[in-house]
Design a protein around this motif. Structure first.
Motif, PDB file in Angstrom:
ATOM      1  N   VAL A 571     -96.360 -33.475 -17.521  1.00  0.00           N
ATOM      2  CA  VAL A 571     -96.788 -33.790 -18.949  1.00  0.00           C
ATOM      3  C   VAL A 571     -96.417 -35.135 -19.204  1.00  0.00           C
ATOM      4  CG1 VAL A 571     -96.546 -33.228 -21.266  1.00  0.00           C
ATOM      5  CG2 VAL A 571     -97.027 -31.381 -19.758  1.00  0.00           C
ATOM      6  N   SER A 572     -95.033 -35.558 -18.923  1.00  0.00           N
ATOM      7  CA  SER A 572     -94.616 -36.926 -19.123  1.00  0.00           C
ATOM      8  C   SER A 572     -95.569 -37.936 -18.461  1.00  0.00           C
ATOM      9  CB  SER A 572     -93.040 -36.891 -18.721  1.00  0.00           C
ATOM     10  OG  SER A 572     -92.442 -36.062 -19.338  1.00  0.00           O
ATOM     11  N   VAL A 573     -95.769 -37.590 -17.495  1.00  0.00           N
ATOM     12  CA  VAL A 573     -96.695 -38.932 -16.641  1.00  0.00           C
ATOM     13  C   VAL A 573     -97.881 -38.890 -17.477  1.00  0.00           C
ATOM     14  CG1 VAL A 573     -97.812 -39.557 -14.583  1.00  0.00           C
ATOM     15  CG2 VAL A 573     -95.469 -38.581 -14.384  1.00  0.00           C
ATOM     16  N   ILE A 574     -98.569 -37.768 -17.734  1.00  0.00           N
ATOM     17  CA  ILE A 574     -99.732 -37.851 -18.298  1.00  0.00           C
ATOM     18  C   ILE A 574     -99.583 -38.468 -19.675  1.00  0.00           C
ATOM     19  CG2 ILE A 574    -101.426 -36.422 -19.542  1.00  0.00           C
ATOM     20  CD1 ILE A 574    -100.934 -34.186 -17.433  1.00  0.00           C
ATOM     21  N   ILE A 575     -98.867 -38.179 -20.571  1.00  0.00           N
ATOM     22  CA  ILE A 575     -98.650 -38.872 -21.994  1.00  0.00           C
ATOM     23  C   ILE A 575     -98.372 -40.246 -21.764  1.00  0.00           C
ATOM     24  CG2 ILE A 575     -97.113 -39.173 -23.981  1.00  0.00           C
ATOM     25  CD1 ILE A 575     -96.782 -35.952 -23.613  1.00  0.00           C
ATOM     26  N   MET A 576     -97.801 -41.041 -20.719  1.00  0.00           N
ATOM     27  CA  MET A 576     -97.520 -42.095 -20.576  1.00  0.00           C
ATOM     28  C   MET A 576     -98.963 -42.918 -20.497  1.00  0.00           C
ATOM     29  SD  MET A 576     -94.401 -42.040 -17.478  1.00  0.00           S
ATOM     30  CE  MET A 576     -94.853 -44.093 -17.151  1.00  0.00           C
ATOM     31  N   PHE A 577     -99.894 -42.393 -19.583  1.00  0.00           N
ATOM     32  CA  PHE A 577    -101.045 -42.929 -19.665  1.00  0.00           C
ATOM     33  C   PHE A 577    -101.823 -42.703 -20.892  1.00  0.00           C
ATOM     34  CE2 PHE A 577    -100.072 -42.888 -15.081  1.00  0.00           C
ATOM     35  CZ  PHE A 577    -100.383 -43.711 -14.716  1.00  0.00           C
ATOM     36  N   LEU A 578    -101.778 -41.608 -21.585  1.00  0.00           N
ATOM     37  CA  LEU A 578    -102.423 -41.591 -22.956  1.00  0.00           C
ATOM     38  C   LEU A 578    -102.066 -42.502 -24.060  1.00  0.00           C
ATOM     39  CD1 LEU A 578    -102.998 -37.479 -23.153  1.00  0.00           C
ATOM     40  CD2 LEU A 578    -104.658 -39.244 -22.341  1.00  0.00           C
ATOM     41  N   LEU A 579    -100.832 -42.787 -23.823  1.00  0.00           N
ATOM     42  CA  LEU A 579    -100.223 -43.470 -24.864  1.00  0.00           C
ATOM     43  C   LEU A 579    -100.673 -45.159 -24.554  1.00  0.00           C
ATOM     44  CD1 LEU A 579     -96.563 -42.533 -25.323  1.00  0.00           C
ATOM     45  CD2 LEU A 579     -98.456 -41.817 -26.536  1.00  0.00           C
ATOM     46  N   THR A 580    -100.299 -45.613 -23.672  1.00  0.00           N
ATOM     47  CA  THR A 580    -100.565 -47.072 -23.507  1.00  0.00           C
ATOM     48  C   THR A 580    -100.789 -47.090 -21.670  1.00  0.00           C
ATOM     49  OG1 THR A 580     -99.343 -47.743 -24.772  1.00  0.00           O
ATOM     50  CG2 THR A 580    -100.144 -49.609 -23.630  1.00  0.00           C
ATOM     51  N   TRP A 581    -102.034 -47.007 -21.335  1.00  0.00           N
ATOM     52  CA  TRP A 581    -102.272 -46.906 -19.686  1.00  0.00           C
ATOM     53  C   TRP A 581    -101.671 -48.297 -19.041  1.00  0.00           C
ATOM     54  CZ3 TRP A 581    -105.117 -50.366 -17.180  1.00  0.00           C
ATOM     55  CH2 TRP A 581    -105.997 -51.496 -17.730  1.00  0.00           C
ATOM     56  N   TRP A 582    -101.850 -49.437 -19.533  1.00  0.00           N
ATOM     57  CA  TRP A 582    -101.477 -50.611 -18.918  1.00  0.00           C
ATOM     58  C   TRP A 582     -99.918 -50.417 -18.964  1.00  0.00           C
ATOM     59  CZ3 TRP A 582     -98.373 -53.749 -21.947  1.00  0.00           C
ATOM     60  CH2 TRP A 582     -98.702 -53.443 -23.205  1.00  0.00           C
ATOM     61  N   ALA A 583     -99.298 -50.170 -20.042  1.00  0.00           N
ATOM     62  CA  ALA A 583     -97.773 -50.142 -19.996  1.00  0.00           C
ATOM     63  C   ALA A 583     -97.198 -48.830 -19.026  1.00  0.00           C
ATOM     64  CB  ALA A 583     -97.456 -50.042 -21.413  1.00  0.00           C
ATOM     65  N   ALA A 584     -98.019 -48.215 -18.869  1.00  0.00           N
ATOM     66  CA  ALA A 584     -97.531 -46.993 -17.811  1.00  0.00           C
ATOM     67  C   ALA A 584     -97.688 -47.438 -16.434  1.00  0.00           C
ATOM     68  CB  ALA A 584     -98.525 -45.741 -17.968  1.00  0.00           C
ATOM     69  N   LEU A 585     -98.782 -48.256 -16.035  1.00  0.00           N
ATOM     70  CA  LEU A 585     -98.960 -48.779 -14.969  1.00  0.00           C
ATOM     71  C   LEU A 585     -97.977 -49.889 -14.473  1.00  0.00           C
ATOM     72  CD1 LEU A 585    -102.871 -49.388 -14.544  1.00  0.00           C
ATOM     73  CD2 LEU A 585    -101.673 -47.767 -13.469  1.00  0.00           C
ATOM     74  N   ILE A 586     -97.379 -50.514 -15.539  1.00  0.00           N
ATOM     75  CA  ILE A 586     -96.238 -51.764 -15.241  1.00  0.00           C
ATOM     76  C   ILE A 586     -95.079 -50.983 -15.006  1.00  0.00           C
ATOM     77  CG2 ILE A 586     -94.838 -53.195 -16.627  1.00  0.00           C
ATOM     78  CD1 ILE A 586     -97.351 -54.114 -18.091  1.00  0.00           C
TER      79      ILE A 586
END
Length: 1029
Positions: A571-586
């Protein structure tokens, strides 16, 4: 030692029984009791006997359980005790001329009572330590009750409505709650030191993931200092604006106030943890007072001034209106609100981050963290519901906007029901008050607004202070582990609390840089992904440690579930991408980059991580699964047991075998240490320095050392015991015994006996000979097998090789761990071979091992350009026909060998001078006339001296002898310039070919050749096939 049972209900005086437990030697007692400690004659203490007597009822060297035996550190003010070693308990002390070594040293060799005042160290003052309330719960609650609570929660309630705001709060609390449970499990699985989140993850998942997340988490905490400081500065700037004051302009005012505030917080941090803790308690009291003030304010009837600003006390209509969302602006969506709110829930690790300053982290972290999550979640839910039931979304704040009778029909908004008309500002979107427009709504609702302002100050400053302390503490632990270059400078601590002064300054600089952004809604999403990434890894650490079923995973906190931990990580990883996908990739990209760096550097740390346990489980599972499938020729791999002794003594042998086994098959370096079992010999055989040397040389090999009475017995142990299941050696590879003519005959017999033992156990056998020898120094073989150095025996020259130079070291540690390590010796097998030839003399069919090994060699880059030439024996009359037959056979094996040459003169008679040379070689080992005429029978002579060669044995084996002499002449003619030569090794029949004769065959076959020679003999079972099944 004899044990004397204690009488019931009576203690035993050790001093009274001292004479019974003394062991006397020629020079007086060597071992004895004195007082309550067992000691040697020189006064060296071994172990205390008090606990032994109490628990067992016997006076014995054995001791009962004690904390000191398992601790890694000494308690202040007392000497650390140690348990006796197994050698001390098991060995016969009367036969020991010197005291056996201890497993754990208790002092520096000083006898008891031999002390002076100068040597007594003053005990250091105990550093400040905190309990679970002050150290964890209050700190976590203050960090969670940050700027978002006072300045953004009312606004989020207006945007998402009370219902979705509760969903946001509960979803955040579920993530942090699951993470709190995982943190509690990890924190109670052993003693926790300083380093907080980094320490927990790195010691659970290993340095690869722990190091990367530690760096990111420390950076996120430093940025969080800026977020909370900007919230504080916004409040101060709003107060200044209300009073008409200004420094420059609103944005620059926030920057100036923020920089000054961070500087003051840095001063408090540098003052020490005691002052920081006192400041946190003060902030906590202020916040509780502000909460009480807020609740009182919601109950007090609204004044006309507050009604003009949208406050009407508790109203069911307002609660119903505000229960549903009303999205506004570019951030008006669920995940936009979640990204702004979630950083307020990230303070759950504030207590764990100062784990080194807690009295008992294993108790304080679980209890304090979970209590903080419960109370703060409850407070968030109450505040969102109460403010949503009292305050409308839009209000003008103008006292004249009362509802007139003429405009009642056109009035918009819920305030119309309470006599106020905010239609103009709602229509024009110019409302300055209400939940949707004013960040300071809690001040409006409260009974006394300055107390809410004080609460904002307390919440923002306490959170900023907690993050400013957490970031350097985590970073300091990371720096001390030396996982990354350069940053070690910031690991130095000062004072009794080991305060990271340099880390404080670095966190201050980072915080100031982000304070200059001066926009709270911009800073908050930046750190959300970093915190989520940390939470994902903490949850995954708990899951991974549980799923590996390691016996070392025994957390005292039982209220966790590995599947909930996995859910929290996903869930933590999924929320990372739902919040700001480009920041999650960084964020993930940074983690992968740092992970790759640590994997490349491979730091020499061993923390017993769950990754190690998982690797063991996978390896064990695969090994067991191999037993379910029978071996197949297509999957045959030469799995080599290499008799290297200490691998650093024979680098050429190690490099050669490592060349064709790397990433392909098993390689085990075997070492036989001759002598009886003792701590010294066991340590020599199992020393980790050999594995360190192999890793430093980038050789993918196992190391297996055994202790045996003699070399041959030890090799038998290796031949039968090395490996696991299907992953076990099938080829024995050893070096050629170059000094056999100077060594004792029994050593020759042992050497040849090893080859016979390997054949008996269905091993393939390879012997490598190099012109310059295999040993780094010739004395190395004597070091490895001192059993060869017995008394001289008859019939041979027993000259001893010269001693090694004074500066020569056989210790592999000297090559890898000294301040100025010795250079790794280079060998011919480490260099590019160019366009040379690999000559293969496939003279006898051994199953194909003689062909397979050169094929594997050519698959490596260093040997890829070499041309393989295959030589076979044949008849001059059928030379071409035989060549074609061999070519057809080799082509069916798909080895890629295209150069085959038939040697028709291989069976020709050798030159007489070479025959005479062989006779001179074997001469010292032949039974002479005096021995024949003596009273010693042939059977007795063969039993006492099995290496001696009789005339009958010479005559019986003459054809084989002439063949070896002739083969050496052929090798000299055809392969003088080859890169390496593979030759089928002759087999001497046991009982009919004396060891000295067999040794002479190997010597004659491979002597005077410049390139390395590998004598190969398979076990006569197929290792090559041209079938597909």
């Amino acid at each position: 030692m004899e044990e004397v049972p204690a009488a019931p209900n009576e203690g035993i005086s050790l001093s009274a029984l001292r004479s019974q437990f003394s062991v006397n030697g020629e020079e007086g007692p060597k071992y004895g009791f004195e007082g309550s400690r067992y000691h040697y004659g020189d006064g060296t203490s071994v172990a205390s006997q008090n606990s032994s007597q109490i628990l067992t009822g016997y006076d014995t060297l054995d001791v009962g359980p004690n904390y000191d035996f398992y601790a890694n550190t000494n308690a202040l003010g007392r000497v650390r005790r140690s348990r006796p070693s197994l050698f001390q308990l098991h060995s016969n002390i009367e036969e020991d001329s010197c005291p056996p070594p201890l497993y754990e040293e208790t002092n520096t060799g000083r006898a008891p009572g031999d002390s002076s005042e100068d040597d007594v160290e003053e005990p250091q003052s105990e550093p400040t330590r905190f309990g679970w309330v002050k150290g964890v719960m209050i700190r976590c609650m203050l960090n969670i009750w940050g700027v978002i609570l006072y300045l953004r929660l009312p606004w989020i309630t207006a945007q998402a409505g009370i219902g979705l705001t509760w969903v946001i709060i509960l979803l955040s609390s579920c993530i942090t709650g699951i993470t709190g449970l995982s943190t509690s499990a990890i924190a109670t699985n052993g003693r926790v030191k300083g380093g907080g989140t980094y320490f927990l993850i790195s010691r659970s998942l290993g340095p690869e993931l722990g190091g990367s997340i530690g760096l990111i988490f420390a950076f996120a905490n430093a940025v969080a200092v800026a977020m909370h400081t900007v919230g504080f500065a916004e409040t101060v700037q709003a107060l200044m604006q209300e009073s008409g004051a200004s420094i420059v302009d609103p944005i620059n005012d926030i920057r100036i106030i923020g920089v000054i505030t961070v500087t003051c917080l840095l001063a408090i941090s540098l003052a020490g943890m005691e002052w920081e803790a006192k400041a946190q308690v003060l902030f906590f009291i202020v916040i509780l007072v502000s909460f009480a003030n807020y609740i009182v304010g919601t109950i007090i009837p609204a004044t006309p001034q507050k009604q003009a600003k949208g406050f009407f006390s508790y109203q069911a209509d307002i609660f119903a209106e505000n229960f549903v969302p009303s999205w506004r602006g570019p951030e008006g969506n669920f995940f936009g609100m979640f990204s702004i709110f979630f950083p307020s829930a990230t303070g759950i690790l504030a207590g764990a981050n100062i784990s080194g300053d807690l009295k008992d982290p294993t108790v304080a972290i679980p209890r304090g963290t979970l209590m903080a999550i419960f109370w703060t979640t409850l407070s968030y839910l109450i505040i969102a519901a109460t403010i949503g039931a009292c305050l409308v979304r839009d209000a003008s704040g103008i006292m004249n906007d009362t509802l007139a009778m003429s405009s009642a029909d056109s009035c918009q908004g819920l305030a119309c029901q309470y006599g106020w008309d905010f239609t103009d500002c709602i229509t024009n979107r110019t409302c300055t008050y209400g939940l949707s427009n004013q960040y300071q709504s809690m001040s409006l609702v409260s009974g006394f607004a300055p107390l809410i302002t004080a609460g904002i100050f307390g919440a923002t400053l306490s959170s900023a202070l907690a993050c400013l302390v957490s970031a350097p503490k985590v970073f300091q632990c990371l720096c001390k582990d030396n996982l990354y270059p350069v940053i070690g400078f910031f690991g130095k601590g000062n004072g009794k609390n080991d305060e990271p002064i340099r880390g404080y300054v670095l966190a201050y600089i980072i915080a100031v840089c982000f304070v200059l952004i001066a926009e709270l809604n911009t800073i908050a999403p930046i750190i959300s992904n970093f915190f989520l990434c940390s939470y994902a890894l903490i949850n995954f650490s708990c899951f991974h440690a549980s799923i590996t079923n390691s016996p070392g995973w025994r957390p005292s906190f039982r209220f966790y579930s590995k599947w909930m931990s996995l859910l929290g990580a996903v869930v933590s990883v999924i929320i990372m991408f739902l919040l700001t996908w480009w920041a999650a990739l960084i964020a993930i990209g940074i983690v992968i980059f740092l992970l790759g760096y640590v994997l490349y550097k491979r730091p020499s740390v061993n923390w017993g991580s769950s990754v190690q346990a998982g690797s063991y489980n996978m390896a064990l599972s695969y090994c067991v699964s191999l037993n379910q499938v029978d071996d197949h020729i297509k999957n045959y791999r030469p799995q080599c047991l290499v008799l290297t002794g200490p691998p650093s003594c024979r680098p050429a042998l190690v490099d050669f075998v490592g060349t064709f086994t790397k990433n392909l098959s098993l390689m085990i370096c075997g070492n036989v240490v001759t002598g009886g079992p003792s701590p010294a010999t066991l340590d020599t055989a199992s020393s980790n320095s050999h594995v360190t040397w192999l890793n430093k040389r980038q050789i993918k090999s196992f190391y297996h050392g055994v202790v045996a009475n003699d070399l041959r017995t030890g090799v038998k142990m290796l031949l039968q015991g090395a490996g696991l299941g299907r992953i076990r050696p099938n080829v024995l590879l050893t070096g050629f015994k170059r000094d056999w003519r100077k060594d004792k005959p029994s050593c020759i017999d042992n050497y040849i006996g090893i080859l016979h033992d390997a054949f008996d156990l269905q091993y393939g056998v390879c012997v490598l000979r190099m012109r310059e020898g295999l040993d780094v120094f010739r004395q190395a073989q004597t070091h490895v097998n001192p059993g060869f150095e017995a008394s001289p025996e008859r019939g041979v020259n027993t000259s001893v090789p010269p001693a090694p130079p004074a500066n020569f070291s056989l210790d592999p540690d000297a090559m890898v761990t000294e301040p100025q390590p010795q250079p790794q010796p280079s060998t011919v097998f480490q260099s590019q071979q160019g366009k040379k030839t690999i000559d293969v003399y496939w003279l006898f069919d051994d199953g194909g091992l003689t062909l397979l090994l050169p094929y594997l060699l050519t698959r490596k880059k260093r040997w890829a350009r070499c041309k393989v030439r295959v030589f076979v024996g044949g008849d001059i009359q059928r030379k071409e026909e035989q060549r074609k037959e061999v070519m057809d056979l080799i082509s069916k094996f798909r080895l890629g060998f295209h150069d085959v040459e038939v040697l028709p003169d291989i069976n020709a008679r050798p030159q007489p001078e070479h025959v005479r040379r062989f006779e001179d070689l074997i001469g010292p080992y032949r039974i002479n006339t005096a021995q024949k005429d003596g009273h010693v029978t042939a059977e007795q002579l063969n039993q006492d001296c099995p290496w001696m060669v009789s005339d009958e044995e010479i005559e019986t084996n003459k054809p084989k002898t002439l063949r070896q002499i002739r083969l050496n002449e052929v090798l000299q003619d055809y392969s003088r310039d080859a890169a390496i030569i593979f030759v089928t090794m002759p087999v001497g029949r046991r009982g009919q070919c004396p060891s000295a004769l067999y040794m002479a065959w190997l010597e004659t076959l491979s002597r005077d050749l410049r390139p390395p020679v590998l004598l190969v003999r398979g076990n006569q079972e197929n290792v090559l096939t041209f079938y597909c099944q």
